[in-house]
Design an enzyme around this catalytic site. Structure first.
Site, mmCIF file in Angstrom:
data_model
loop_
_atom_site.group_PDB
_atom_site.id
_atom_site.type_symbol
_atom_site.label_atom_id
_atom_site.label_comp_id
_atom_site.label_asym_id
_atom_site.label_seq_id
_atom_site.Cartn_x
_atom_site.Cartn_y
_atom_site.Cartn_z
ATOM 1 N N ASP A 1 61.001 78.730 10.612
ATOM 2 C CA ASP A 1 60.026 78.059 11.485
ATOM 3 C C ASP A 1 60.559 76.662 11.786
ATOM 4 O O ASP A 1 61.519 76.208 11.164
ATOM 5 C CB ASP A 1 58.659 77.947 10.777
ATOM 6 C CG ASP A 1 57.487 77.852 11.746
ATOM 7 O OD1 ASP A 1 56.740 78.850 11.886
ATOM 8 O OD2 ASP A 1 57.301 76.780 12.375
ATOM 9 N N ASN B 1 59.007 86.571 16.116
ATOM 10 C CA ASN B 1 57.571 86.319 16.214
ATOM 11 C C ASN B 1 57.244 84.967 16.843
ATOM 12 O O ASN B 1 56.200 84.818 17.479
ATOM 13 C CB ASN B 1 56.961 86.412 14.805
ATOM 14 C CG ASN B 1 55.569 85.834 14.745
ATOM 15 O OD1 ASN B 1 54.611 86.444 15.219
ATOM 16 N ND2 ASN B 1 55.439 84.626 14.197
ATOM 17 N N TYR C 1 53.082 82.581 30.569
ATOM 18 C CA TYR C 1 53.062 83.280 29.265
ATOM 19 C C TYR C 1 53.245 84.778 29.506
ATOM 20 O O TYR C 1 54.043 85.448 28.845
ATOM 21 C CB TYR C 1 51.736 82.979 28.569
ATOM 22 C CG TYR C 1 51.559 83.616 27.210
ATOM 23 C CD1 TYR C 1 52.218 83.114 26.089
ATOM 24 C CD2 TYR C 1 50.712 84.716 27.039
ATOM 25 C CE1 TYR C 1 52.042 83.688 24.833
ATOM 26 C CE2 TYR C 1 50.522 85.296 25.787
ATOM 27 C CZ TYR C 1 51.191 84.781 24.688
ATOM 28 O OH TYR C 1 51.013 85.358 23.446
ATOM 29 N N LYS D 1 56.178 87.346 28.201
ATOM 30 C CA LYS D 1 55.878 88.487 27.323
ATOM 31 C C LYS D 1 56.252 89.821 27.985
ATOM 32 O O LYS D 1 56.668 90.759 27.301
ATOM 33 C CB LYS D 1 54.402 88.461 26.909
ATOM 34 C CG LYS D 1 54.043 87.258 26.010
ATOM 35 C CD LYS D 1 54.822 87.264 24.693
ATOM 36 C CE LYS D 1 54.344 86.197 23.727
ATOM 37 N NZ LYS D 1 55.071 86.213 22.447
ATOM 38 N N THR E 1 44.247 82.869 14.724
ATOM 39 C CA THR E 1 45.374 82.093 14.187
ATOM 40 C C THR E 1 45.260 80.685 14.737
ATOM 41 O O THR E 1 44.376 80.393 15.543
ATOM 42 C CB THR E 1 46.734 82.677 14.643
ATOM 43 O OG1 THR E 1 46.804 82.532 16.069
ATOM 44 C CG2 THR E 1 46.919 84.126 14.255
HETATM 45 N N1 LIG Z 1 47.083 85.097 17.830
HETATM 46 C C1 LIG Z 1 46.930 85.887 18.883
HETATM 47 O O1 LIG Z 1 45.796 86.189 19.266
HETATM 48 C C2 LIG Z 1 48.159 86.426 19.602
HETATM 49 C C3 LIG Z 1 47.948 87.380 20.600
HETATM 50 C C4 LIG Z 1 49.042 87.908 21.275
HETATM 51 C C5 LIG Z 1 50.326 87.509 20.950
HETATM 52 N N2 LIG Z 1 50.512 86.567 19.983
HETATM 53 C C6 LIG Z 1 51.909 86.185 19.692
HETATM 54 O O2 LIG Z 1 52.123 86.245 18.296
HETATM 55 C C7 LIG Z 1 53.140 85.313 17.928
HETATM 56 C C8 LIG Z 1 52.614 84.455 16.789
HETATM 57 O O3 LIG Z 1 51.503 83.722 17.260
HETATM 58 P P1 LIG Z 1 50.368 83.144 16.288
HETATM 59 O O4 LIG Z 1 49.068 83.490 16.879
HETATM 60 O O5 LIG Z 1 50.658 83.516 14.896
HETATM 61 O O6 LIG Z 1 50.595 81.589 16.559
HETATM 62 P P2 LIG Z 1 50.629 80.373 15.535
HETATM 63 O O7 LIG Z 1 50.609 79.164 16.419
HETATM 64 O O8 LIG Z 1 49.593 80.522 14.483
HETATM 65 O O9 LIG Z 1 52.068 80.516 14.846
HETATM 66 C C9 LIG Z 1 53.256 80.381 15.588
HETATM 67 C C10 LIG Z 1 54.350 79.814 14.700
HETATM 68 O O10 LIG Z 1 55.525 79.683 15.514
HETATM 69 C C11 LIG Z 1 56.138 78.432 15.221
HETATM 70 N N3 LIG Z 1 56.923 77.983 16.368
HETATM 71 C C12 LIG Z 1 56.487 77.452 17.531
HETATM 72 N N4 LIG Z 1 57.529 77.129 18.311
HETATM 73 C C13 LIG Z 1 58.645 77.467 17.626
HETATM 74 C C14 LIG Z 1 60.030 77.395 17.909
HETATM 75 N N5 LIG Z 1 60.499 76.853 19.056
HETATM 76 N N6 LIG Z 1 60.916 77.846 16.979
HETATM 77 C C15 LIG Z 1 60.470 78.363 15.805
HETATM 78 N N7 LIG Z 1 59.170 78.451 15.482
HETATM 79 C C16 LIG Z 1 58.270 78.010 16.390
HETATM 80 C C17 LIG Z 1 54.971 77.502 14.911
HETATM 81 O O11 LIG Z 1 55.405 76.372 14.151
HETATM 82 C C18 LIG Z 1 54.016 78.423 14.142
HETATM 83 O O12 LIG Z 1 54.242 78.383 12.774
HETATM 84 C C19 LIG Z 1 53.487 84.522 19.193
HETATM 85 O O13 LIG Z 1 54.649 85.056 19.775
HETATM 86 C C20 LIG Z 1 52.271 84.764 20.082
HETATM 87 O O14 LIG Z 1 52.585 84.652 21.460
HETATM 88 C C21 LIG Z 1 49.452 86.015 19.298
#
Ligand SMILES: NC(=O)c1ccc[n+]([C@@H]2O[C@H](COP(=O)([O-])OP(=O)(O)OC[C@H]3O[C@@H](n4cnc5c(N)ncnc54)[C@H](O)[C@@H]3O)[C@@H](O)[C@H]2O)c1
Length: 269
Positions: free
Chosen positions: A40, A93, A161, A165, A196
């Protein structure tokens, strides 16, 4: 009985693993005997996940990498191989969301930044990890790309976004065909709405409203539910599954929801 023992000792990298879905996937992998490289940009939070895993007897290490930087991604894969002697899997992720706005109101700089993390980061992760998985002669290699429902459906006020995706799903399908003969599966997970930090500090009542709007079963997803899907896809039970974009969304992408016009009070309240 379902047996996930095939994942034991597999070495996997999880990006964006300091929080949210990446954290849940890392914990689930480690609980089931996998060796996890937690990566991360947030080093302190990432190290805490590693401490939590180790305190429960699991194996994990932290490596700070920004997925949009090529040198960080090569460093990450090298670190995994040097630390554990091999690589079996990668969970791409890490991702960021964009502010909701109509398409023409995004700047090209915002487009470039989001795609450099959400799409180019996934490409680079695959590019470097696949080589290491091949060199490791893994019999159960896997790549998991965390896309989104926005990767399979258009979304108003989310054009950049959604385009990133959709790109992730395209990369997934194409790479699945490239590596099938080398026994590496490549799949995308498309989450619906999960609680999250991506939702910020939204209060509980607001989250309940989100759940009513976005989820046919009326609740938000639990990150652990993505963890179990990621575990299954990393296991040898899923060796015949590749090139798919699997939705995990309580059915919200299955079709349109119409207002309820029927009830069966004799069966349910
Ligand atoms: N939570 C949802 O409802 C949801 C829905 C659809 C897709 N997603 C996808 O799931 C994945 C995780 O999302 P989440 O909800 O856990 O978000 P989150 O913000 O809780 O966690 C994301 C993590 O990615 C890290 N991050 C951000 N930019 C970064 C970079 N340039 N390099 C390395 N790490 C980086 C952040 O520090 C964080 O720890 C993402 O790809 C998001 O698009 C989430």
């Amino acid at each position: 009985m379902t047996d996930f023992s095939s994942v034991k000792d597999k070495v996997a990298i999880v990006t964006g693993a300091a929080d949210g879905l990446g954290k849940a996937i890392s914990l689930c992998y480690a609980e089931n005997g996998m060796k996890v490289v937690v990566s991360d940009i947030q080093a302190e939070k990432g190290m805490k996940i590693v401490d939590e895993i180790r305190s429960k007897g699991g194996e994990a290490s932290f490596y700070r990498a920004d997925v949009s930087k090529e040198e960080d991604m090569t460093g990450l894969v090298d670190f995994a191989v040097k630390t554990y002697g091999r690589l079996d899997g990668l969970v791409n992720n890490a991702g960021i969301a964009a502010e909701s706005r109509p398409t023409h109101e995004y700047s090209t700089a915002e487009f470039d930044r989001l795609l450099s993390i959400d799409l180019k980061g996934v490409f680079m992760g695959m590019k470097f990890a696949v080589e290491a998985i091949l060199k490791s002669k893994s019999s159960g290699g896997f790549i998991l790309n965390i896309a989104s429902l926005a990767g399979v459906l258009g979304n108003s006020s989310m054009a950049i976004y959604s385009s990133a995706k959709h790109g992730v799903v395209g990369l997934t399908k194409s790479a699945a065909l490239d590596y099938a003969r080398y026994n590496i599966t490549v799949n995308a997970i498309c989450p619906g709405t999960f609680r999250t930090s991506v939702w910020g500090q939204a209060p509980e009542e607001v989250m309940k409203e989100y759940a009513k709007i976005f989820s046919p079963n009326g609740r938000l997803g639990d990150p652990g539910e993505v963890g179990y899907l990621a575990l299954f896809l990393a296991s040898d039970l899923a060796r015949y599954i590749s090139g798919t974009a699997i939705t995990i969304d309580a059915g919200s992408s299955a079709g349109k929801i119409t207002p309820t016009i029927w009830s069966h009070p004799e069966i349910v309240d």
